[in-house]
Design an enzyme around this catalytic site. Structure first.
Site, PDB file in Angstrom:
ATOM      1  N   ASP A  87       0.752  -1.106   0.077  1.00 22.40           N
ATOM      2  CA  ASP A  87       0.138  -0.214  -0.053  1.00 22.40           C
ATOM      3  C   ASP A  87       0.738   1.256   0.047  1.00 22.40           C
ATOM      4  O   ASP A  87       0.974   1.961   0.835  1.00 22.40           O
ATOM      5  CB  ASP A  87      -1.000  -0.165   1.204  1.00 22.40           C
ATOM      6  N   ARG A  88       1.737   1.384  -1.178  1.00 24.79           N
ATOM      7  CA  ARG A  88       2.716   2.563  -0.886  1.00 24.79           C
ATOM      8  C   ARG A  88       2.115   3.922  -1.463  1.00 24.79           C
ATOM      9  O   ARG A  88       2.801   4.954  -1.246  1.00 24.79           O
ATOM     10  CB  ARG A  88       3.855   1.932  -2.056  1.00 24.79           C
ATOM     11  N   LYS A  89       0.930   3.697  -2.227  1.00 26.92           N
ATOM     12  CA  LYS A  89       0.274   5.250  -2.536  1.00 26.92           C
ATOM     13  C   LYS A  89       1.307   5.909  -3.111  1.00 26.92           C
ATOM     14  O   LYS A  89       1.876   7.063  -2.602  1.00 26.92           O
ATOM     15  CB  LYS A  89      -0.112   5.897  -1.218  1.00 26.92           C
ATOM     16  N   PHE A  90       1.858   5.546  -4.185  1.00 29.95           N
ATOM     17  CA  PHE A  90       2.937   6.475  -5.046  1.00 29.95           C
ATOM     18  C   PHE A  90       2.360   7.748  -5.704  1.00 29.95           C
ATOM     19  O   PHE A  90       1.031   7.622  -5.741  1.00 29.95           O
ATOM     20  CB  PHE A  90       3.330   5.624  -6.293  1.00 29.95           C
ATOM     21  N   ASN A 116      -0.471   0.384  -5.377  1.00 33.85           N
ATOM     22  CA  ASN A 116      -1.155   1.803  -5.673  1.00 33.85           C
ATOM     23  C   ASN A 116      -0.704   3.131  -5.748  1.00 33.85           C
ATOM     24  O   ASN A 116       0.496   3.254  -5.447  1.00 33.85           O
ATOM     25  CB  ASN A 116      -2.589   1.709  -4.480  1.00 33.85           C
TER      26      ASN A 116
END
Ligand code: 5BU
Length: 253
Positions: A87-90, A116
């Site tokens: 769930d790195r949320k780039f 994501n």
């Protein structure tokens, strides 16, 4: 539509695999294993592995990370047949996210089936990630919505995010969303902020119940504290799994 009927609607190997294993294991539950030591995370995943389709991680909160953690994670993935979601949320420009996704300490693209990205930078973020992710058959989720009170990810932002997904449907496998956003069965709706009893937390997280989330068109429920803070996480994960699967069967029958 049933998950088994959605397998052929996507060309992405990770999305196909996810639909298949949800059907095989009869689960649409993902755990947010937000623990900070490698041992705690691995112990939790070994205990609740049979109940989940996806193990969601925040690798950057682990205090004792080593590459051996990933080796052990891969062994658990094999043992219990689940996918890994980082769930790195780039959120940066294409050229930078490409390096963040494949390089650094974590080499996320080498082990995370799913990750994501925020859509705030525009489609370049997807193009950058796709260059390294698609050759490995990875799948990307776009943050079309977020769960906390006061989120800006709504309205036009959500609509534009959907458009970006449609333009990259070989790599974008779905959304982080509280509900179904469009009528296209290839896109998988992942919903965090799920807990028995609903409510919220002190930092503006908002919870939906498993039944309401599935009936709103969510496909994969992400449960964190509701499971790992329970007295018996294994029993609790079973309860979430059963409730979410029952709601899915009801909504597709
Ligand atoms: P909880 O303990 O069930 O509240 O954890 C929710 C998890 O989902 C946690 O890992 C968050 O980082 C993640 N999350 C979220 O809660 N809401 C969002 O909009 C997104 C991710 Br995107």
């Amino acid at each position: 539509m049933k998950y088994e009927d959605r397998i052929t609607t996507t060309t992405n190997p990770t999305a196909k695999r996810l639909f298949e294993l949800m059907v095989e294991k009869e689960t649409n539950l993902s755990v947010a294993a937000d623990l900070t030591s490698s041992r705690e995370i691995l112990d939790l995943l070994d205990k609740i592995g049979p109940e989940i389709c996806v193990a969601k991680l925040h690798v950057d909160i682990i205090t004792d990370f080593t590459p051996e953690f990933i080796d052990k994670l891969m062994a658990l993935k094999e043992k219990h047949n689940f996918l890994i979601f980082e769930d790195r949320k780039f959120a940066d420009i294409g050229n930078t996210v490409k390096m963040q996704y494949s390089g650094g300490v974590y080499h996320i693209v080498d082990w995370a089936d799913i990750t994501n990205a925020h859509t705030v930078p525009g489609p370049g973020i997807i193009e950058g990630m796709k260059e390294v992710g698609l050759p490995k058959g990875r799948g990307l989720l776009l943050l079309a919505e977020m769960t906390p009170e006061g989120t800006l990810a709504k309205g036009k932002y959500t609509k534009e995010s959907i458009k970006m997904a449609q333009e990259n449907e070989d790599f974008v496998i779905g959304f982080i969303t509280t509900k179904k956003l469009i009528n296209d069965p290839k896109f998988i709706n992942f919903t965090p902020g799920v807990k028995f009893g609903g409510g919220g937390d002190a930092l503006k997280q908002q919870y939906n119940t498993p039944e309401k989330a599935i009936k709103g068109g969510s496909d994969v429920l992400i449960v964190g504290r509701g499971i790992y803070q329970a007295d018996n996480p294994q029993e609790e994960a079973k309860k979430y799994k059963e409730e979410a699967w029952k709601a899915y069967l009801d909504s597709t029958s």
